[in-house]
Design a protein around this motif. Sequence first.
Motif, PDB file in Angstrom:
ATOM      1  N   LEU A  63       0.805  -1.224   0.000  1.00 46.10           N
ATOM      2  CA  LEU A  63       0.000   0.000   0.000  1.00 46.10           C
ATOM      3  C   LEU A  63       0.836   1.272   0.000  1.00 46.10           C
ATOM      4  CD1 LEU A  63      -2.747  -1.084   2.556  1.00 46.10           C
ATOM      5  CD2 LEU A  63      -3.051  -0.739   0.092  1.00 46.10           C
ATOM      6  N   GLN A  64       2.131   1.159   0.181  1.00 45.37           N
ATOM      7  CA  GLN A  64       2.988   2.347   0.214  1.00 45.37           C
ATOM      8  C   GLN A  64       2.918   3.100  -1.110  1.00 45.37           C
ATOM      9  OE1 GLN A  64       6.979   1.436   1.455  1.00 45.37           O
ATOM     10  NE2 GLN A  64       6.354   0.596   3.423  1.00 45.37           N
ATOM     11  N   GLY A  65       2.724   4.400  -1.018  1.00 44.28           N
ATOM     12  CA  GLY A  65       2.710   5.244  -2.210  1.00 44.28           C
ATOM     13  C   GLY A  65       1.351   5.379  -2.877  1.00 44.28           C
ATOM     14  N   ILE A  66       0.349   4.668  -2.382  1.00 44.07           N
ATOM     15  CA  ILE A  66      -0.988   4.765  -2.972  1.00 44.07           C
ATOM     16  C   ILE A  66      -1.729   5.936  -2.331  1.00 44.07           C
ATOM     17  CG2 ILE A  66      -3.223   3.622  -3.243  1.00 44.07           C
ATOM     18  CD1 ILE A  66      -1.797   0.977  -3.379  1.00 44.07           C
ATOM     19  N   GLU A  67      -2.180   6.865  -3.161  1.00 47.62           N
ATOM     20  CA  GLU A  67      -2.888   8.040  -2.668  1.00 47.62           C
ATOM     21  C   GLU A  67      -4.357   7.716  -2.424  1.00 47.62           C
ATOM     22  OE1 GLU A  67      -2.326  11.281  -5.303  1.00 47.62           O
ATOM     23  OE2 GLU A  67      -0.138  11.338  -5.061  1.00 47.62           O
ATOM     24  N   THR A  68      -4.875   8.209  -1.313  1.00 46.73           N
ATOM     25  CA  THR A  68      -6.274   7.972  -0.965  1.00 46.73           C
ATOM     26  C   THR A  68      -6.928   9.280  -0.539  1.00 46.73           C
ATOM     27  OG1 THR A  68      -5.764   7.503   1.365  1.00 46.73           O
ATOM     28  CG2 THR A  68      -5.739   5.639  -0.176  1.00 46.73           C
ATOM     29  N   LYS A  69      -8.245   9.347  -0.706  1.00 50.62           N
ATOM     30  CA  LYS A  69      -8.990  10.526  -0.275  1.00 50.62           C
ATOM     31  C   LYS A  69      -9.103  10.571   1.240  1.00 50.62           C
ATOM     32  CE  LYS A  69     -11.808  11.013  -4.461  1.00 50.62           C
ATOM     33  NZ  LYS A  69     -13.194  11.052  -5.003  1.00 50.62           N
ATOM     34  N   THR A  70      -9.224   9.377   1.849  1.00 48.40           N
ATOM     35  CA  THR A  70      -9.353   9.282   3.298  1.00 48.40           C
ATOM     36  C   THR A  70      -8.211   8.442   3.851  1.00 48.40           C
ATOM     37  OG1 THR A  70     -11.768   9.376   3.099  1.00 48.40           O
ATOM     38  CG2 THR A  70     -10.863   8.613   5.199  1.00 48.40           C
ATOM     39  N   LYS A  71      -7.464   8.981   4.795  1.00 46.16           N
ATOM     40  CA  LYS A  71      -6.320   8.273   5.348  1.00 46.16           C
ATOM     41  C   LYS A  71      -6.748   6.948   5.960  1.00 46.16           C
ATOM     42  CE  LYS A  71      -2.402   8.837   8.495  1.00 46.16           C
ATOM     43  NZ  LYS A  71      -1.729   9.741   9.481  1.00 46.16           N
ATOM     44  N   GLY A  72      -6.046   5.889   5.567  1.00 43.47           N
ATOM     45  CA  GLY A  72      -6.321   4.565   6.114  1.00 43.47           C
ATOM     46  C   GLY A  72      -7.469   3.838   5.456  1.00 43.47           C
ATOM     47  N   VAL A  73      -8.118   4.487   4.495  1.00 43.54           N
ATOM     48  CA  VAL A  73      -9.240   3.870   3.783  1.00 43.54           C
ATOM     49  C   VAL A  73      -8.871   3.762   2.304  1.00 43.54           C
ATOM     50  CG1 VAL A  73     -11.658   4.047   3.125  1.00 43.54           C
ATOM     51  CG2 VAL A  73     -10.932   4.789   5.405  1.00 43.54           C
ATOM     52  N   TYR A  74      -8.982   2.564   1.744  1.00 41.54           N
ATOM     53  CA  TYR A  74      -8.605   2.324   0.344  1.00 41.54           C
ATOM     54  C   TYR A  74      -9.807   1.762  -0.404  1.00 41.54           C
ATOM     55  CZ  TYR A  74      -3.881   2.736   2.224  1.00 41.54           C
ATOM     56  OH  TYR A  74      -2.739   3.187   2.850  1.00 41.54           O
ATOM     57  N   THR A  75     -10.266   2.490  -1.413  1.00 41.99           N
ATOM     58  CA  THR A  75     -11.407   2.053  -2.195  1.00 41.99           C
ATOM     59  C   THR A  75     -10.946   1.137  -3.327  1.00 41.99           C
ATOM     60  OG1 THR A  75     -11.306   3.891  -3.767  1.00 41.99           O
ATOM     61  CG2 THR A  75     -12.533   4.248  -1.711  1.00 41.99           C
ATOM     62  N   ARG A  76     -11.901   0.445  -3.962  1.00 40.67           N
ATOM     63  CA  ARG A  76     -11.563  -0.423  -5.090  1.00 40.67           C
ATOM     64  C   ARG A  76     -10.922   0.376  -6.224  1.00 40.67           C
ATOM     65  NH1 ARG A  76     -16.346  -4.883  -6.193  1.00 40.67           N
ATOM     66  NH2 ARG A  76     -16.592  -5.597  -4.042  1.00 40.67           N
ATOM     67  N   ASP A  77     -11.448   1.565  -6.457  1.00 34.23           N
ATOM     68  CA  ASP A  77     -10.889   2.390  -7.537  1.00 34.23           C
ATOM     69  C   ASP A  77      -9.458   2.792  -7.237  1.00 34.23           C
ATOM     70  OD1 ASP A  77     -13.115   2.282  -9.146  1.00 34.23           O
ATOM     71  OD2 ASP A  77     -13.971   4.172  -8.413  1.00 34.23           O
ATOM     72  N   GLU A  78      -9.184   3.143  -5.998  1.00 34.79           N
ATOM     73  CA  GLU A  78      -7.835   3.550  -5.616  1.00 34.79           C
ATOM     74  C   GLU A  78      -6.859   2.376  -5.689  1.00 34.79           C
ATOM     75  OE1 GLU A  78      -9.132   7.143  -2.525  1.00 34.79           O
ATOM     76  OE2 GLU A  78      -8.873   5.084  -1.819  1.00 34.79           O
ATOM     77  N   LEU A  79      -7.368   1.176  -5.478  1.00 37.14           N
ATOM     78  CA  LEU A  79      -6.521  -0.020  -5.510  1.00 37.14           C
ATOM     79  C   LEU A  79      -6.502  -0.687  -6.887  1.00 37.14           C
ATOM     80  CD1 LEU A  79      -7.558  -1.635  -2.109  1.00 37.14           C
ATOM     81  CD2 LEU A  79      -5.400  -0.487  -2.614  1.00 37.14           C
ATOM     82  N   LYS A  80      -7.248  -0.156  -7.833  1.00 30.18           N
ATOM     83  CA  LYS A  80      -7.369  -0.798  -9.147  1.00 30.18           C
ATOM     84  C   LYS A  80      -6.042  -0.984  -9.869  1.00 30.18           C
ATOM     85  CE  LYS A  80     -10.151  -0.626 -13.372  1.00 30.18           C
ATOM     86  NZ  LYS A  80     -11.215   0.138 -14.092  1.00 30.18           N
ATOM     87  N   PRO A  81      -5.139   0.029  -9.914  1.00 30.54           N
ATOM     88  CA  PRO A  81      -3.857  -0.180 -10.595  1.00 30.54           C
ATOM     89  C   PRO A  81      -3.033  -1.309  -9.965  1.00 30.54           C
ATOM     90  CG  PRO A  81      -4.266   2.162 -10.284  1.00 30.54           C
ATOM     91  CD  PRO A  81      -5.294   1.438  -9.470  1.00 30.54           C
ATOM     92  N   LEU A  82      -3.044  -1.393  -8.634  1.00 31.85           N
ATOM     93  CA  LEU A  82      -2.299  -2.457  -7.953  1.00 31.85           C
ATOM     94  C   LEU A  82      -2.922  -3.818  -8.242  1.00 31.85           C
ATOM     95  CD1 LEU A  82      -0.063  -3.318  -6.012  1.00 31.85           C
ATOM     96  CD2 LEU A  82      -1.638  -2.867  -4.115  1.00 31.85           C
ATOM     97  N   ALA A  83      -4.247  -3.877  -8.284  1.00 32.21           N
ATOM     98  CA  ALA A  83      -4.925  -5.132  -8.596  1.00 32.21           C
ATOM     99  C   ALA A  83      -4.567  -5.602 -10.001  1.00 32.21           C
ATOM    100  CB  ALA A  83      -6.438  -4.960  -8.470  1.00 32.21           C
ATOM    101  N   GLN A  84      -4.534  -4.670 -10.930  1.00 32.07           N
ATOM    102  CA  GLN A  84      -4.191  -5.034 -12.309  1.00 32.07           C
ATOM    103  C   GLN A  84      -2.763  -5.545 -12.406  1.00 32.07           C
ATOM    104  OE1 GLN A  84      -4.868  -1.935 -15.186  1.00 32.07           O
ATOM    105  NE2 GLN A  84      -3.975  -3.090 -16.874  1.00 32.07           N
ATOM    106  N   THR A  85      -1.839  -4.904 -11.715  1.00 32.14           N
ATOM    107  CA  THR A  85      -0.448  -5.357 -11.709  1.00 32.14           C
ATOM    108  C   THR A  85      -0.335  -6.774 -11.158  1.00 32.14           C
ATOM    109  OG1 THR A  85       0.394  -3.102 -11.444  1.00 32.14           O
ATOM    110  CG2 THR A  85       1.858  -4.896 -10.792  1.00 32.14           C
ATOM    111  N   ASN A  86      -1.073  -7.037 -10.082  1.00 34.70           N
ATOM    112  CA  ASN A  86      -1.008  -8.362  -9.460  1.00 34.70           C
ATOM    113  C   ASN A  86      -1.539  -9.459 -10.381  1.00 34.70           C
ATOM    114  OD1 ASN A  86       0.138  -7.439  -7.105  1.00 34.70           O
ATOM    115  ND2 ASN A  86      -1.764  -7.348  -5.968  1.00 34.70           N
ATOM    116  N   VAL A  87      -2.702  -9.247 -10.968  1.00 38.35           N
ATOM    117  CA  VAL A  87      -3.280 -10.324 -11.786  1.00 38.35           C
ATOM    118  C   VAL A  87      -2.490 -10.526 -13.081  1.00 38.35           C
ATOM    119  CG1 VAL A  87      -5.608 -10.069 -10.838  1.00 38.35           C
ATOM    120  CG2 VAL A  87      -4.973  -8.758 -12.871  1.00 38.35           C
ATOM    121  N   GLU A  88      -1.909  -9.463 -13.615  1.00 31.10           N
ATOM    122  CA  GLU A  88      -1.103  -9.618 -14.824  1.00 31.10           C
ATOM    123  C   GLU A  88       0.152 -10.431 -14.546  1.00 31.10           C
ATOM    124  OE1 GLU A  88      -0.451  -5.667 -16.247  1.00 31.10           O
ATOM    125  OE2 GLU A  88      -2.409  -5.528 -17.249  1.00 31.10           O
TER     126      GLU A  88
END
Length: 217
Positions: A63-88
Amino acid sequence: MTMRRLVRYLCAVALFAVTASVAQAHPHVWIVAKSQLVYAPDGTITGVRHAWTFDDMFSTYALQGIETKTKGVYTRDELKPLAQTNVESLKDYAFFTFAKTGAAGGQKKEKFNDPVDYYLEYKDAALTLHFTLPFKTPVKTPALALEVFDPSYFIDFKLDEKDPVVLVGAPANCKLTFQRPSDGSTQAQTMNEQTFLNGDNSNYGAMFANKITVDCP
């Protein structure tokens, strides 16, 4: 950055906290897994749906370096790039999921298409990767054997204690069984990194595979 490179960097960070001998030990990452076998109305198996929850240390680093609107809260949209990297990156490791159909002695290996319907979820300080692996060709078979493991035992997979495997839409006569592996981490910690990359131990993790079987007589 691929999942495996991400994991290896995490191990380098761990060197500051543990001795070199322990840092080299396997496994490095722990995943609690839930799986669903998905059936079509005609009784064919269309794919496998996974939910993999990563350990706290891996989750924190990822989660380091991922920008979020609310500290400590990560939405699906905010995590989408990381999810894509993982499945690829999973494709390089056969998705850590191995399927065979048919009776023992005449089993056929089945292949998967690229993951679909994937997303990351953050809850209770842990990341969970959700994704579906469609079979390249949906299969109708009286017997299916599925194994989930990392051949190098870099990642330790453990089936969830509650509802680890579920049949979705399966014919009523189908019977599900699963086998949890013994803990191989104690023995693995006596072996260094190179041991897992060369020779017979390059498939060490197969001894600790989570084994799922479905019989539909």
